[in-house]
Design a protein around this motif. Structure first.
Motif, mmCIF file in Angstrom:
data_model
loop_
_atom_site.group_PDB
_atom_site.id
_atom_site.type_symbol
_atom_site.label_atom_id
_atom_site.label_comp_id
_atom_site.label_asym_id
_atom_site.label_seq_id
_atom_site.Cartn_x
_atom_site.Cartn_y
_atom_site.Cartn_z
ATOM 1 N N GLN A 230 28.028 78.306 91.713
ATOM 2 C CA GLN A 230 27.207 77.097 91.658
ATOM 3 C C GLN A 230 25.724 77.447 91.545
ATOM 4 O OE1 GLN A 230 28.122 74.673 95.054
ATOM 5 N NE2 GLN A 230 30.311 74.487 94.555
ATOM 6 N N ASN A 231 25.307 78.482 92.294
ATOM 7 C CA ASN A 231 23.910 78.882 92.256
ATOM 8 C C ASN A 231 23.514 79.389 90.877
ATOM 9 O OD1 ASN A 231 21.361 79.469 93.380
ATOM 10 N ND2 ASN A 231 21.925 81.611 93.640
ATOM 11 N N GLU A 232 24.396 80.181 90.260
ATOM 12 C CA GLU A 232 24.121 80.686 88.926
ATOM 13 C C GLU A 232 23.996 79.533 87.930
ATOM 14 O OE1 GLU A 232 23.144 83.539 86.221
ATOM 15 O OE2 GLU A 232 23.442 83.768 88.383
ATOM 16 N N THR A 233 24.877 78.560 88.077
ATOM 17 C CA THR A 233 24.810 77.391 87.188
ATOM 18 C C THR A 233 23.499 76.647 87.378
ATOM 19 O OG1 THR A 233 27.223 77.182 87.311
ATOM 20 C CG2 THR A 233 25.984 75.273 86.528
ATOM 21 N N LEU A 234 23.125 76.428 88.662
ATOM 22 C CA LEU A 234 21.871 75.731 88.946
ATOM 23 C C LEU A 234 20.674 76.523 88.432
ATOM 24 C CD1 LEU A 234 22.599 74.484 92.576
ATOM 25 C CD2 LEU A 234 22.460 73.084 90.508
ATOM 26 N N LYS A 235 20.733 77.865 88.560
ATOM 27 C CA LYS A 235 19.646 78.699 88.076
ATOM 28 C C LYS A 235 19.475 78.557 86.566
ATOM 29 C CE LYS A 235 17.973 83.460 88.316
ATOM 30 N NZ LYS A 235 18.306 84.841 88.787
ATOM 31 N N GLN A 236 20.606 78.582 85.846
ATOM 32 C CA GLN A 236 20.538 78.416 84.403
ATOM 33 C C GLN A 236 19.986 77.044 84.024
ATOM 34 O OE1 GLN A 236 24.500 79.193 83.036
ATOM 35 N NE2 GLN A 236 24.400 81.407 83.488
ATOM 36 N N GLU A 237 20.430 76.020 84.773
ATOM 37 C CA GLU A 237 19.921 74.675 84.505
ATOM 38 C C GLU A 237 18.422 74.597 84.793
ATOM 39 O OE1 GLU A 237 22.273 72.060 86.828
ATOM 40 O OE2 GLU A 237 24.063 72.212 85.558
ATOM 41 N N LYS A 238 17.974 75.264 85.894
ATOM 42 C CA LYS A 238 16.561 75.253 86.238
ATOM 43 C C LYS A 238 15.728 75.913 85.150
ATOM 44 C CE LYS A 238 13.303 77.057 89.646
ATOM 45 N NZ LYS A 238 13.144 77.921 90.841
ATOM 46 N N GLU A 239 16.214 77.073 84.674
ATOM 47 C CA GLU A 239 15.488 77.772 83.611
ATOM 48 C C GLU A 239 15.416 76.912 82.348
ATOM 49 O OE1 GLU A 239 17.541 81.420 83.127
ATOM 50 O OE2 GLU A 239 16.668 82.365 84.935
ATOM 51 N N LYS A 240 16.486 76.217 82.067
ATOM 52 C CA LYS A 240 16.502 75.361 80.884
ATOM 53 C C LYS A 240 15.516 74.211 81.057
ATOM 54 C CE LYS A 240 19.580 72.636 77.928
ATOM 55 N NZ LYS A 240 20.958 72.154 77.723
ATOM 56 N N VAL A 241 15.509 73.605 82.264
ATOM 57 C CA VAL A 241 14.581 72.494 82.515
ATOM 58 C C VAL A 241 13.139 72.982 82.435
ATOM 59 C CG1 VAL A 241 13.775 70.901 84.307
ATOM 60 C CG2 VAL A 241 16.211 71.144 83.874
ATOM 61 N N GLU A 242 12.864 74.186 83.024
ATOM 62 C CA GLU A 242 11.508 74.720 82.971
ATOM 63 C C GLU A 242 11.089 75.006 81.542
ATOM 64 O OE1 GLU A 242 11.573 78.129 85.437
ATOM 65 O OE2 GLU A 242 11.330 77.007 87.315
ATOM 66 N N ALA A 243 12.013 75.554 80.739
ATOM 67 C CA ALA A 243 11.692 75.822 79.342
ATOM 68 C C ALA A 243 11.428 74.525 78.586
ATOM 69 C CB ALA A 243 12.832 76.604 78.690
ATOM 70 N N ASP A 244 12.267 73.513 78.829
ATOM 71 C CA ASP A 244 12.065 72.210 78.172
ATOM 72 C C ASP A 244 10.746 71.596 78.609
ATOM 73 O OD1 ASP A 244 14.492 72.580 76.957
ATOM 74 O OD2 ASP A 244 15.611 71.328 78.378
ATOM 75 N N PHE A 245 10.436 71.764 79.929
ATOM 76 C CA PHE A 245 9.197 71.198 80.457
ATOM 77 C C PHE A 245 7.982 71.887 79.850
ATOM 78 C CE2 PHE A 245 5.824 71.345 83.685
ATOM 79 C CZ PHE A 245 5.567 69.993 83.808
ATOM 80 N N GLU A 246 8.053 73.207 79.718
ATOM 81 C CA GLU A 246 6.947 73.953 79.127
ATOM 82 C C GLU A 246 6.759 73.579 77.668
ATOM 83 O OE1 GLU A 246 3.809 76.550 78.649
ATOM 84 O OE2 GLU A 246 4.776 75.789 80.469
ATOM 85 N N GLU A 247 7.875 73.450 76.951
ATOM 86 C CA GLU A 247 7.795 73.062 75.544
ATOM 87 C C GLU A 247 7.207 71.665 75.400
ATOM 88 O OE1 GLU A 247 8.159 73.351 71.426
ATOM 89 O OE2 GLU A 247 8.267 74.875 72.987
ATOM 90 N N LEU A 248 7.620 70.733 76.271
ATOM 91 C CA LEU A 248 7.095 69.368 76.230
ATOM 92 C C LEU A 248 5.601 69.359 76.564
ATOM 93 C CD1 LEU A 248 7.610 66.301 76.004
ATOM 94 C CD2 LEU A 248 8.181 66.301 78.447
#
Length: 437
Positions: A230-248
């Motif tokens: 679960q933690n690995e999944t959340l970590k991947q989701e967090k990285e994706k959200v941070e990348a999307d946030f940075e791009e936005l």
């Protein structure tokens, strides 16, 4: 430590045994030398007595020889007397009786002389043989030298014996000390043995606790496996959200909180910017340490400026400026090292943020001007120049919020530029102590 002492003790015992054997061997050799010395001494005494007897015999023979010599001389005198008497008688009378008497006397004298001569020869031969015997005995004088050599060897052996005795005494002392140390080691061994038994018991108890913990660990491991997934999944989701946030944020260029992993390399690029008073406008006053600048002239519409002492040709650089409550100021970078004021409408070579009347904040560059919608003007601004990536970013240094980024290609050398405006007397202050909020 105990093993080292035990081996040292064994080595000393072996050394002691070898020394003892050498001592016994030397004792036997000494006894044999004593016996040989005694026999040589007895033989020497016997030879001395024989030598004395020969000396006495030689003396008596010498005396007898002298006596015979005297007798020979007396006979010689008698012979001469008889000869002269015979001559006298021969002259006085030529009778036959006188002649025979003279002949008889001469024969008797000759016989006595012959006997005396034979006796002297025999004694001489006897003395010669005795002399040769004495010479042979004298050749045996080498025995005396051997005796002296044996005597010296005996003295040497005596000294060696004394040294061995001293070594024996010292080894005995060492042995006693080792015995005492051995007693202490035995006591320590008993203590260590009891401690070992206690440790064994403790180890058994720990092993039991370990088995219990191992079973609990396996149980928790199974439970943890799901949490890790679960933690690995959340970590991947967090990285994706941070990348999307940075791009936005990059696309919209709007304010946003800077994450730790982005803020750390920015503050690590911090440089101490010092204002260069030689580049300051005529109505600006720069502090002696080059950390403050203020407007000191009459109010006008101009934007007098001052540059940083050092320009940048490459790399990343970050500095902070405290603007406080000022209503007019300009911050940014410039490629114009000799200009002492900023144009109202900057053209090529300026990348700036300007505040007017304390509320209108505008990003200025050659390409376009953009008004920044800020709810509240921050008091400490962070300026980050990334020359390789062609980006000049502005941050609220107190809250770590990104405000705006100008993207372009910075040609040549660029200098930090500052203007306190010409409407108020408040200073711009270079912040030399950057905090990693």
């Amino acid at each position: 430590m105990a093993t080292g002492r035990q081996s040292e003790k064994e080595d000393l015992q072996k050394n002691y045994g070898s020394l003892k054997g050498e001592k016994e061997t030397l004792g036997k050799e000494n006894e044999a030398l004593q016996k040989n010395y005694g026999s040589l001494k007895t033989e020497k005494e016997t030879l001395g007595k024989e030598n004395e007897a020969l000396q006495k015999n030689y003396g008596s023979l010498k005396t007898e020889k002298e006596t015979l010599g005297k007798e020979k001389e007396a006979l010689q005198k008698n012979y001469e007397i008889i000869k002269s008497e015979n001559e006298r008688l021969g002259k006085e009378a030529s009778s036959e009786v006188g002649f025979y008497v003279a002949v008889a006397a001469a024969v008797w004298i000759f016989v006595c002389f012959a006997c005396h001569t034979a006796r002297v020869k025999r004694e001489t031969k006897k003395l010669t043989r005795e002399k040769e015997g004495l010479l042979e005995q004298n050749e045996n004088g080498g025995l005396l030298e051997q005796n002296e050599s044996l005597k010296r060897e005996k003295e040497t052996l005596g000294k060696e014996k004394e040294d061995l005795q001293k070594n024996y005494d010292s080894l005995k002392i060492v042995k006693d000390e080792l015995g005492k140390q051995n007693g202490g080691l035995l006591e320590q061994n008993d203590i260590l043995k009891r401690e070992k038994e206690s440790l064994v018991k403790d180890c058994e108890e720990l092993q039991q606790d370990r088995n219990i913990l191992k079973s609990e660990k396996n149980k928790l491991g199974k439970e943890n496996g799901g949490l890790l997934d679960q933690n690995e999944t959340l970590k991947q989701e967090k990285e994706k959200v941070e990348a999307d946030f940075e791009e936005l944020r990059r696309k919209t260029n709007t304010c946003g909180y800077v994450l730790d992993r982005e803020w750390k390399p920015i503050t690590e690029a911090c440089v101490n910017v010092t204002l260069d008073p030689n580049t300051a406008g005529p109505r600006l006053t720069v502090s002696e340490d080059g950390s403050r600048v203020r407007f000191t002239g009459e109010r006008s519409a101009e934007w007098p400026s001052v540059l940083g002492r050092e320009g940048f040709t490459s790399g990343s650089h970050y500095w902070e400026v405290e603007v406080g409550e000022k209503g007019y100021w300009v911050l940014g970078v410039s490629t114009h090292p000799h200009e002492k004021s900023i144009p109202e409408k900057p053209e090529k070579g300026y990348w700036l943020v300007r505040l007017v009347k304390g509320k209108t904040c505008t990003a200025l560059s050659q390409s376009r001007d953009q008004i920044l919608n800020l709810g509240k003007i921050c008091k400490v601004w962070g300026v980050y120049l990334d020359k390789e990536r062609g980006r000049l970013s502005f941050y609220n240094a107190e809250t770590r919020f990104h405000i705006h980024t100008l993207e372009c290609s910075f040609p040549g050398q660029v200098y930090p530029i500052f203007s306190p405006g010409s409407h108020d007397k408040g200073p711009l202050i270079i912040n030399t102590k950057v905090k990693n909020v």
